[in-house]
Design a protein around this motif. Structure first.
Motif, PDB file in Angstrom:
ATOM      1  N   PRO A 212       0.813  -1.218   0.000  1.00 30.59           N
ATOM      2  CA  PRO A 212       0.000   0.000   0.000  1.00 30.59           C
ATOM      3  C   PRO A 212       0.844   1.265   0.000  1.00 30.59           C
ATOM      4  O   PRO A 212       2.001   1.277   0.442  1.00 30.59           O
ATOM      5  CB  PRO A 212      -0.806  -0.130   1.297  1.00 30.59           C
ATOM      6  N   VAL A 213       0.244   2.333  -0.482  1.00 31.97           N
ATOM      7  CA  VAL A 213       0.796   3.676  -0.320  1.00 31.97           C
ATOM      8  C   VAL A 213       0.309   4.200   1.026  1.00 31.97           C
ATOM      9  O   VAL A 213      -0.896   4.269   1.273  1.00 31.97           O
ATOM     10  CB  VAL A 213       0.360   4.599  -1.470  1.00 31.97           C
ATOM     11  N   ILE A 214       1.236   4.539   1.912  1.00 33.94           N
ATOM     12  CA  ILE A 214       0.890   4.976   3.260  1.00 33.94           C
ATOM     13  C   ILE A 214       1.518   6.343   3.503  1.00 33.94           C
ATOM     14  O   ILE A 214       2.729   6.515   3.373  1.00 33.94           O
ATOM     15  CB  ILE A 214       1.389   3.984   4.329  1.00 33.94           C
ATOM     16  N   ILE A 215       0.693   7.304   3.853  1.00 33.47           N
ATOM     17  CA  ILE A 215       1.147   8.623   4.280  1.00 33.47           C
ATOM     18  C   ILE A 215       0.383   8.951   5.558  1.00 33.47           C
ATOM     19  O   ILE A 215      -0.801   9.293   5.507  1.00 33.47           O
ATOM     20  CB  ILE A 215       0.908   9.691   3.204  1.00 33.47           C
ATOM     21  N   LEU A 216       1.032   8.792   6.698  1.00 27.86           N
ATOM     22  CA  LEU A 216       0.374   8.983   7.985  1.00 27.86           C
ATOM     23  C   LEU A 216       1.155   9.993   8.813  1.00 27.86           C
ATOM     24  O   LEU A 216       2.391   9.931   8.889  1.00 27.86           O
ATOM     25  CB  LEU A 216       0.276   7.663   8.757  1.00 27.86           C
ATOM     26  N   SER A 217       0.417  10.901   9.433  1.00 25.85           N
ATOM     27  CA  SER A 217       1.000  11.919  10.295  1.00 25.85           C
ATOM     28  C   SER A 217       0.425  11.760  11.698  1.00 25.85           C
ATOM     29  O   SER A 217      -0.800  11.727  11.879  1.00 25.85           O
ATOM     30  CB  SER A 217       0.697  13.318   9.754  1.00 25.85           C
ATOM     31  N   PHE A 218       1.315  11.646  12.699  1.00 25.09           N
ATOM     32  CA  PHE A 218       0.932  11.514  14.095  1.00 25.09           C
ATOM     33  C   PHE A 218       1.209  12.845  14.788  1.00 25.09           C
ATOM     34  O   PHE A 218       2.332  13.360  14.743  1.00 25.09           O
ATOM     35  CB  PHE A 218       1.728  10.398  14.773  1.00 25.09           C
ATOM     36  N   THR A 219       0.183  13.366  15.439  1.00 24.05           N
ATOM     37  CA  THR A 219       0.308  14.652  16.108  1.00 24.05           C
ATOM     38  C   THR A 219      -0.056  14.486  17.571  1.00 24.05           C
ATOM     39  O   THR A 219      -1.116  13.932  17.896  1.00 24.05           O
ATOM     40  CB  THR A 219      -0.613  15.702  15.468  1.00 24.05           C
ATOM     41  N   ALA A 220       0.838  14.937  18.441  1.00 20.73           N
ATOM     42  CA  ALA A 220       0.606  14.880  19.887  1.00 20.73           C
ATOM     43  C   ALA A 220       1.588  15.822  20.561  1.00 20.73           C
ATOM     44  O   ALA A 220       2.458  16.433  19.923  1.00 20.73           O
ATOM     45  CB  ALA A 220       0.763  13.452  20.418  1.00 20.73           C
ATOM     46  N   ALA A 221       1.429  15.954  21.862  1.00 21.66           N
ATOM     47  CA  ALA A 221       2.369  16.777  22.626  1.00 21.66           C
ATOM     48  C   ALA A 221       3.752  16.139  22.605  1.00 21.66           C
ATOM     49  O   ALA A 221       3.897  14.924  22.416  1.00 21.66           O
ATOM     50  CB  ALA A 221       1.862  16.942  24.061  1.00 21.66           C
ATOM     51  N   GLN A 222       4.766  16.975  22.807  1.00 19.98           N
ATOM     52  CA  GLN A 222       6.134  16.478  22.707  1.00 19.98           C
ATOM     53  C   GLN A 222       6.457  15.420  23.753  1.00 19.98           C
ATOM     54  O   GLN A 222       7.326  14.572  23.534  1.00 19.98           O
ATOM     55  CB  GLN A 222       7.116  17.651  22.838  1.00 19.98           C
ATOM     56  N   GLN A 223       5.761  15.402  24.877  1.00 22.40           N
ATOM     57  CA  GLN A 223       6.065  14.409  25.894  1.00 22.40           C
ATOM     58  C   GLN A 223       5.587  13.013  25.513  1.00 22.40           C
ATOM     59  O   GLN A 223       5.951  12.047  26.174  1.00 22.40           O
ATOM     60  CB  GLN A 223       5.448  14.804  27.247  1.00 22.40           C
ATOM     61  N   PHE A 224       4.799  12.890  24.436  1.00 22.88           N
ATOM     62  CA  PHE A 224       4.373  11.581  23.966  1.00 22.88           C
ATOM     63  C   PHE A 224       5.387  10.949  23.010  1.00 22.88           C
ATOM     64  O   PHE A 224       5.170   9.835  22.557  1.00 22.88           O
ATOM     65  CB  PHE A 224       3.020  11.683  23.254  1.00 22.88           C
ATOM     66  N   VAL A 225       6.465  11.668  22.689  1.00 22.63           N
ATOM     67  CA  VAL A 225       7.426  11.198  21.698  1.00 22.63           C
ATOM     68  C   VAL A 225       8.819  11.233  22.317  1.00 22.63           C
ATOM     69  O   VAL A 225       9.187  12.218  22.972  1.00 22.63           O
ATOM     70  CB  VAL A 225       7.399  12.078  20.423  1.00 22.63           C
TER      71      VAL A 225
END
Length: 380
Positions: A212-225
């Motif tokens: 598959p073609v996958i383009i995913l963006s994960f957005t959260a506060a910096q403390q989750f990464v």
């Protein structure tokens, strides 16, 4: 203050700036909105500022690196030998940033000084005003690459994550996984192994030959990464990854499921396609009665048309068998013996030509037995 808790731009750490200075001649021309003129900054190979002079320019910043690897002859020679591969690698990185930030205009130009095709060639150019993921990906990758994709939106996943992007339909896909892009807070990262494997496994239930073609963006506060894993900051750890996987699994399964169908009871890890666990269990618990075991086979075997060919001799004899033969366990020994003698007397002789496709049935021919070997004289 830790930069990982507040950094959300294209900025880089100080050691990256020192590394660039060691590889070439670095100059920075910058101007802020409050300045009347810009400043041209020049750095030496050790990262120290050597000069700062006024320069005319618009508001913004331009970073220039010239004479790349000139101070390292061996590295410079290897760079010139693989210059096409180096340009392709750099272009892929810039494409990822251009997709992640559709609000920023990117313009990439390759300049060839001499030889065939000398001049400036535009490799990438975006408008900086794409309204969504589909338009942003199409402006960078082309319309054909995203012709069969669907949007993905997960809000409030795993207690704080917001996920958005594109996943191709089973009718689309590619031969390789070169268009599987992942972003965290609009910064490109290497594909998370568990998340990428989950999406690919679900997709392969519907199309096992493509990726598959996958383009995913994960957005959260910096403390989750957690980005402090590798020096290039492309390998990250995501907090609450187990809950995040469950949310992604439900969303992708609903996205790729055919219209009007409900989610099956099976999971991607079992590799079961087109059948539910309940249907298999019901089939195993209700076997057919003993007296009716021949009925499905007799119902499926219709009398063959005249001149029809058969796949194997065993299938031919099975279809020519009479339907009113009783079970073997209900016959007496005498009846079985007489029945076997009668069937042997009526059994026709067949040759290999009888089963040839599209050929006539050959007449059975008698085969002479080989002469017996002469008896050996007794030994004295």
């Amino acid at each position: 203050e830790d930069l990982s808790s507040s950094l959300d731009s294209f900025g880089f750490r100080g050691e990256a700036l020192a590394g660039i200075c060691a590889m070439g001649d670095l100059t920075i021309c910058t101007r802020t909105a409050s300045d009347t003129a810009g400043s041209l900054l020049t750095y030496d190979r050790f990262g120290k500022l050597t000069s700062s002079v006024p320069a005319a320019r618009e508001v913004g910043t331009t970073v220039s690196v010239r004479e790349l690897f000139k101070r390292l002859p061996v590295r410079h020679r290897e760079f010139l030998r693989n210059v096409k591969a180096q340009v392709s690698t750099a272009l892929r990185h810039i494409q990822a940033y251009a997709i992640a930030r559709p609000d920023v205009r990117f313009h990439v130009v390759a300049e060839r000084m001499r030889g065939h095709g000398a001049g400036r060639n535009t490799l990438l150019s975006t408008s900086g005003s794409a309204p969504g993921w589909l338009q942003s990906a199409a402006s960078v990758l082309g319309d054909a690459a995203v012709s069969d994709v669907r949007p993905v939106e997960i809000v409030g996943a795993a207690g704080g994550w917001n996920i958005s992007g594109l996943v191709s339909t089973p009718a689309g896909g590619r031969r390789s996984r070169d268009l599987q892009l992942f972003f965290v807070n609009r910064r490109p990262i290497d594909p998370p192994k568990r998340i990428a494997k989950l999406i690919n496994d679900i997709y392969h239930q519907h199309n096992s030959r493509m990726s598959p073609v996958i383009i995913l963006s994960f957005t959260a506060a910096q403390q989750f990464v957690d980005v402090n894993v590798t020096p290039d900051k492309r390998t990250v750890f995501l907090h609450n990854e187990e809950a995040l996987l469950a949310d992604i699994q439900r969303a992708v399964m609903d996205l790729l499921a055919p219209a009007g169908s409900t989610a099956a009871a099976t999971l991607a890890s079992f590799g079961i396609r087109g059948a539910t666990v309940a249907a298999r269990a019901a089939e195993a618990e209700s076997p057919a009665p003993k007296s009716d075991r021949r009925a499905p086979q007799e119902a499926q075997s219709a009398p063959p048309a005249e001149g029809a060919a058969f796949e194997t001799p065993e299938k031919f004899f099975a279809e020519q068998a009479p339907a009113d033969i009783a079970d073997e366990d209900e016959k007496s020994p005498a009846a079985m013996a007489s029945g076997s003698q009668a069937s042997a007397a009526q059994q026709p002789e067949w040759s290999l030509a009888s089963f040839a496709l599209g050929s006539q049935v050959a007449e059975p021919t008698a085969v002479a037995a080989p002469p017996a070997a002469p008896a050996r004289p007794p030994q004295p």
